[in-house]
Design a protein around this motif. Structure first.
Motif, mmCIF file in Angstrom:
data_model
loop_
_atom_site.group_PDB
_atom_site.id
_atom_site.type_symbol
_atom_site.label_atom_id
_atom_site.label_comp_id
_atom_site.label_asym_id
_atom_site.label_seq_id
_atom_site.Cartn_x
_atom_site.Cartn_y
_atom_site.Cartn_z
ATOM 1 N N GLU A 43 0.779 -1.390 -0.157
ATOM 2 C CA GLU A 43 -0.050 -0.084 -0.056
ATOM 3 C C GLU A 43 0.818 1.297 -0.168
ATOM 4 O O GLU A 43 0.338 2.334 0.193
ATOM 5 C CB GLU A 43 -1.059 0.035 1.203
ATOM 6 C CG GLU A 43 -0.283 0.280 2.385
ATOM 7 C CD GLU A 43 0.091 -0.957 3.255
ATOM 8 O OE1 GLU A 43 0.515 -0.814 4.245
ATOM 9 O OE2 GLU A 43 0.053 -2.078 2.549
ATOM 10 N N LYS A 78 6.413 2.809 4.046
ATOM 11 C CA LYS A 78 6.489 3.351 5.543
ATOM 12 C C LYS A 78 7.901 3.152 6.283
ATOM 13 O O LYS A 78 8.520 2.255 6.077
ATOM 14 C CB LYS A 78 5.468 2.345 6.349
ATOM 15 C CG LYS A 78 4.098 2.507 5.806
ATOM 16 C CD LYS A 78 2.958 2.113 7.037
ATOM 17 C CE LYS A 78 1.535 2.508 6.576
ATOM 18 N NZ LYS A 78 1.174 2.375 5.464
ATOM 19 N N GLY A 83 -0.884 -11.740 6.121
ATOM 20 C CA GLY A 83 -0.229 -10.533 6.847
ATOM 21 C C GLY A 83 1.102 -10.574 7.086
ATOM 22 O O GLY A 83 1.674 -9.546 7.794
ATOM 23 N N ALA A 122 -3.883 -6.396 10.379
ATOM 24 C CA ALA A 122 -3.579 -5.493 9.192
ATOM 25 C C ALA A 122 -2.170 -5.898 8.472
ATOM 26 O O ALA A 122 -2.215 -6.183 7.602
ATOM 27 C CB ALA A 122 -3.542 -4.092 9.649
ATOM 28 N N ASP A 123 -1.210 -5.925 9.137
ATOM 29 C CA ASP A 123 -0.077 -6.452 8.827
ATOM 30 C C ASP A 123 0.987 -6.586 10.368
ATOM 31 O O ASP A 123 0.360 -5.992 11.317
ATOM 32 C CB ASP A 123 0.784 -5.544 8.035
ATOM 33 C CG ASP A 123 1.475 -4.164 8.301
ATOM 34 O OD1 ASP A 123 1.873 -4.239 9.474
ATOM 35 O OD2 ASP A 123 1.019 -3.284 7.721
ATOM 36 N N GLN A 181 -2.821 -2.409 13.101
ATOM 37 C CA GLN A 181 -2.634 -1.102 12.544
ATOM 38 C C GLN A 181 -1.644 -1.326 11.155
ATOM 39 O O GLN A 181 -0.913 -2.251 11.403
ATOM 40 C CB GLN A 181 -2.027 -0.093 13.585
ATOM 41 C CG GLN A 181 -2.534 -0.007 14.742
ATOM 42 C CD GLN A 181 -4.035 0.602 14.681
ATOM 43 O OE1 GLN A 181 -4.157 1.599 14.129
ATOM 44 N NE2 GLN A 181 -5.072 -0.156 15.087
ATOM 45 N N ASN A 182 -1.619 -0.516 10.478
ATOM 46 C CA ASN A 182 -0.925 -0.337 9.162
ATOM 47 C C ASN A 182 0.619 0.049 9.606
ATOM 48 O O ASN A 182 0.616 1.052 10.272
ATOM 49 C CB ASN A 182 -1.446 0.220 8.110
ATOM 50 C CG ASN A 182 -2.178 -0.745 7.332
ATOM 51 O OD1 ASN A 182 -2.403 -1.633 7.144
ATOM 52 N ND2 ASN A 182 -3.622 0.281 6.922
ATOM 53 N N GLY A 183 1.529 -0.515 9.112
ATOM 54 C CA GLY A 183 2.903 -0.144 9.563
ATOM 55 C C GLY A 183 3.392 -0.318 11.050
ATOM 56 O O GLY A 183 2.831 -0.905 11.705
#
Length: 293
Positions: free
Chosen positions: A18, A21, A86, A237-238, A277-279
């Motif tokens: 996406e 980061k 993920g 999310a990851d 959460q992402n990142g």
């Protein structure tokens, strides 16, 4: 300089599906330790390029203090592919800025005022950064808490570097896959997981060994103590940076005098939140941060 908690090693950009980061285990560790109210410092190097400037801007935005000299190499990047769960795999570029961290007077001063240090094997793949990490370790006060977050990636490690780092560490953090690799490398593949951990703890005179096993929970081994925590079931999310948030939370809690089982429980809950959460550097909820006084 006040007493600081330092993450020393790679600062890089994780190029995720996406978008990119900011990451790197030591920088992630410093970010999370800082959220718990500690004076924290990320130490690495950046290139004299647009991505280097963006790195420092991003740290400024996130309120992360840093010592990151500019060097004549590109700022580090990692291509990250995520599987259906993920879980990431990494393609880590070589010959980059964080392979060439100089040991500056400012970095030496940080070492002399270091309360806790997190370092790994990845940034020791090159001789320049390896020497800086060794000089830093040598310059820390006797009571500095030294955490070796082993972080085996690709083929960027040697038995010699791992052995030397284990001898200098107070705490080893390792995951189940890395433990299998270490078992093969050090010639005890037949031992079960727990016995390998007890063996490493005793052989290298460690205060603690933290073993994370993904969805199968995590353990902390210390002389006469073993703590186990289940991994909470969350919407992932990851998992990028989750392990670093665990280390940052665990170190913060231990430094605050929290008993090992309580520090372990908090670290598990923090890393579970980061997975949602992402990142690698999300803001942690106040109810988690307030558990460390």
């Amino acid at each position: 300089m006040k007493q600081v908690i330092v993450g020393l090693g790679e600062a890089l950009w994780d190029c995720l599906p996406e978008g990119k980061k900011l990451g790197g285990a030591p920088a992630n560790f410093a970010y999370h330790a800082g959220q718990f109210g500690h004076e924290s410092l990320a130490i690495s190097a950046v290139g004299n390029d647009a991505l280097g400037k963006e790195t420092l801007d991003e740290f400024d935005k996130k309120g992360v203090r840093y010592l990151m000299p500019e060097v004549d190499y590109q700022t580090g990047t990692v291509q990250v592919e995520l599987d259906g769960e993920g879980v990431p795999t990494y393609d880590i570029k070589e010959g980059v800025a964080w392979d060439n961290i100089p040991f500056t007077p400012e970095i030496e001063e940080a070492a002399q005022n270091c309360r806790a240090l997190c370092f790994g094997s990845l940034a020791q793949r090159s001789s320049v950064s390896r020497q800086t990490i060794q000089k830093f370790l040598d310059a820390t006060p006797k009571d500095c808490l030294k955490i070796f977050d082993i972080n085996l990636r690709q083929n960027f490690y040697t038995k010699e570097v791992i052995t030397h780092s284990l001898h200098q560490a107070d705490i080893l953090k390792i995951n189940d896959e890395e433990l299998v690799t270490i078992g093969r490398l050090f010639g005890y593949p037949g031992l079960d997981m727990e016995n390998k951990c007890w063996l490493l703890l005793g052989k290298y005179n460690l205060d603690m060994l933290v073993l994370t096993c993904g969805v199968n929970g995590s353990y902390v081994f210390a002389p006469n103590l073993q703590s186990y925590q289940e991994t909470p079931k969350v919407e992932v999310a990851d998992t990028v940076g989750a392990g670093d948030s665990f280390t940052g939370a665990f170190a913060s809690a231990i430094l605050a005098g929290m008993p090992i089982p309580e520090a372990h429980k908090l670290a598990v809950e923090v890393s579970a939140y980061v997975c949602t959460q992402n990142g690698a550097m999300p803001k942690l909820p106040r109810e988690l941060l307030d558990r460390v006084k």
